[in-house]
Design a protein around this motif. Structure first.
Motif, mmCIF file in Angstrom:
data_model
loop_
_atom_site.group_PDB
_atom_site.id
_atom_site.type_symbol
_atom_site.label_atom_id
_atom_site.label_comp_id
_atom_site.label_asym_id
_atom_site.label_seq_id
_atom_site.Cartn_x
_atom_site.Cartn_y
_atom_site.Cartn_z
ATOM 1 N N GLY A 30 0.803 -1.209 0.000
ATOM 2 C CA GLY A 30 0.000 0.000 0.000
ATOM 3 C C GLY A 30 0.840 1.264 0.000
ATOM 4 N N SER A 272 -9.895 10.254 1.788
ATOM 5 C CA SER A 272 -11.231 9.697 1.565
ATOM 6 C C SER A 272 -11.133 8.261 1.072
ATOM 7 N N GLN A 273 -12.196 7.524 1.298
ATOM 8 C CA GLN A 273 -12.277 6.153 0.795
ATOM 9 C C GLN A 273 -12.122 6.127 -0.717
ATOM 10 N N ASN A 274 -12.761 7.073 -1.405
ATOM 11 C CA ASN A 274 -12.698 7.096 -2.867
ATOM 12 C C ASN A 274 -11.281 7.369 -3.360
ATOM 13 N N GLU A 275 -10.556 8.264 -2.675
ATOM 14 C CA GLU A 275 -9.199 8.586 -3.100
ATOM 15 C C GLU A 275 -8.281 7.374 -2.953
ATOM 16 N N LEU A 276 -8.384 6.703 -1.823
ATOM 17 C CA LEU A 276 -7.555 5.504 -1.631
ATOM 18 C C LEU A 276 -7.951 4.388 -2.590
ATOM 19 N N ASN A 277 -9.246 4.195 -2.779
ATOM 20 C CA ASN A 277 -9.680 3.168 -3.730
ATOM 21 C C ASN A 277 -9.152 3.465 -5.124
ATOM 22 N N GLY A 278 -9.145 4.757 -5.482
ATOM 23 C CA GLY A 278 -8.652 5.119 -6.807
ATOM 24 C C GLY A 278 -7.179 4.805 -6.975
ATOM 25 N N PHE A 280 -5.470 2.489 -5.296
ATOM 26 C CA PHE A 280 -5.211 1.052 -5.234
ATOM 27 C C PHE A 280 -5.853 0.276 -6.368
ATOM 28 N N ARG A 281 -6.751 0.925 -7.137
ATOM 29 C CA ARG A 281 -7.300 0.275 -8.336
ATOM 30 C C ARG A 281 -6.385 0.438 -9.530
ATOM 31 N N SER A 282 -5.491 1.415 -9.492
ATOM 32 C CA SER A 282 -4.696 1.732 -10.674
ATOM 33 C C SER A 282 -3.682 0.629 -10.978
#
Length: 282
Positions: A30, A272-278, A280-282
């Motif tokens: 991470g 934010s959850q969305n920022e981290l998800n973005g 880690f999805r890349s």
């Protein structure tokens, strides 16, 4: 080494040929992916950060610690393998002293690091023994030479860093220079002298060391910037365990607020959850 890994390793080697670059230190997949997403061309591991993530102290004076406190080679290289597989940029591995005194052990560690996907790695001369804090210089040189011979036999790109902890144990600058040059002559591609933090000392090292120099910043919030270090002639800048320690400082502050005050202001500054998800999805 597959074609993609070889290309990453060659890009890492090329970074050391000219200019100055910042190589930040991660401790898990991470943290490495966040650093890669920030645009850094390569990432390094930090043995301190890996140890802290496992709930263990970083290595220090081994004789004064329970043996189980030190992160063993298999565990550390397992983390290197995970990180290397989880990012698209080259990874340099903190290999401490190679997990053994004998040059043959160091050679084996280098071979295992290469197999784990590392594009580079450092071997240090710190022993963990107060009675003799550094390996004898001849032995230290032999250890670097054994690492280089292993890499030459493998025929794969890999940046070997010879690290001397002379300054960290209170030794003189001229010894640090002498050892760094000896490690370069033995086959290291880059010299690393932790403990050099002011412009005068770093400038002396750049002038007197016959090869690329790595310095570590962030240990004390040093005032020198990357531009300053570039002007001094430093080739590579790492930050050791400082990012990990800063992260754990925030964790400790949040824990103390929750335990002592029962309030939640620590959460105002979270990603934010969305920022981290973005990321880690890349």
């Amino acid at each position: 080494m597959d074609t993609e890994s070889r290309a990453r390793a060659q890009r890492f080697a090329d970074l050391h040929r000219e200019g100055c670059f910042l190589l930040p230190n991660a401790w898990d997949v991470g943290s490495a992916r966040i650093l890669a997403a920030a645009g850094f061309p390569a990432v390094a591991t930090t043995s301190a950060g890996v140890a802290f993530s496992l709930g263990r102290p970083d290595h220090d004076w081994f004789a004064e610690q329970p043996s189980e406190d030190r992160v063993d080679r298999a565990t550390m290289l397992g983390r290197v393998r995970e990180i290397a597989a989880g990012i698209d940029v080259p990874l340099s591995a903190d290999l401490e002293d190679g997990w053994g005194e004998a040059p043959e052990t160091v050679a084996e560690t280098i071979s295992l690091a290469l197999a784990a996907g590392a594009a580079g790695g450092n071997i240090e001369d710190f022993t963990g023994d107060r009675a003799r804090p550094l390996y004898d210089e001849k032995l230290a040189v032999d250890r670097v030479r054994a690492a280089r011979e292993t890499l030459s036999a493998a025929g794969e790109p890999f940046v070997l860093v010879g690290r001397t902890d002379v300054l960290l144990v209170g030794g003189p600058l001229d010894e640090a220079v002498r050892r760094a040059n000896a490690y370069l002559e033995a086959g290291a591609d880059c010299a690393f002298v932790p403990g050099a933090a002011d412009a005068e000392t770093i400038g002396t090292l750049v002038r007197e060391i016959d090869g690329p120099l790595n310095v570590v910043m962030g240990l004390t919030g040093n005032a020198l910037s990357l531009d300053d270090l570039r002007e001094l002639g430093v080739r590579r800048v790492t930050v050791g365990g400082s990012i990990a320690r800063a992260m754990y400082r925030h964790l400790l502050s949040a824990a103390r607020e929750l335990a002592d005050l029962g309030t939640f202001s620590y959460a105002a500054d979270q990603l934010s959850q969305n920022e981290l998800n973005g990321i880690f999805r890349s």
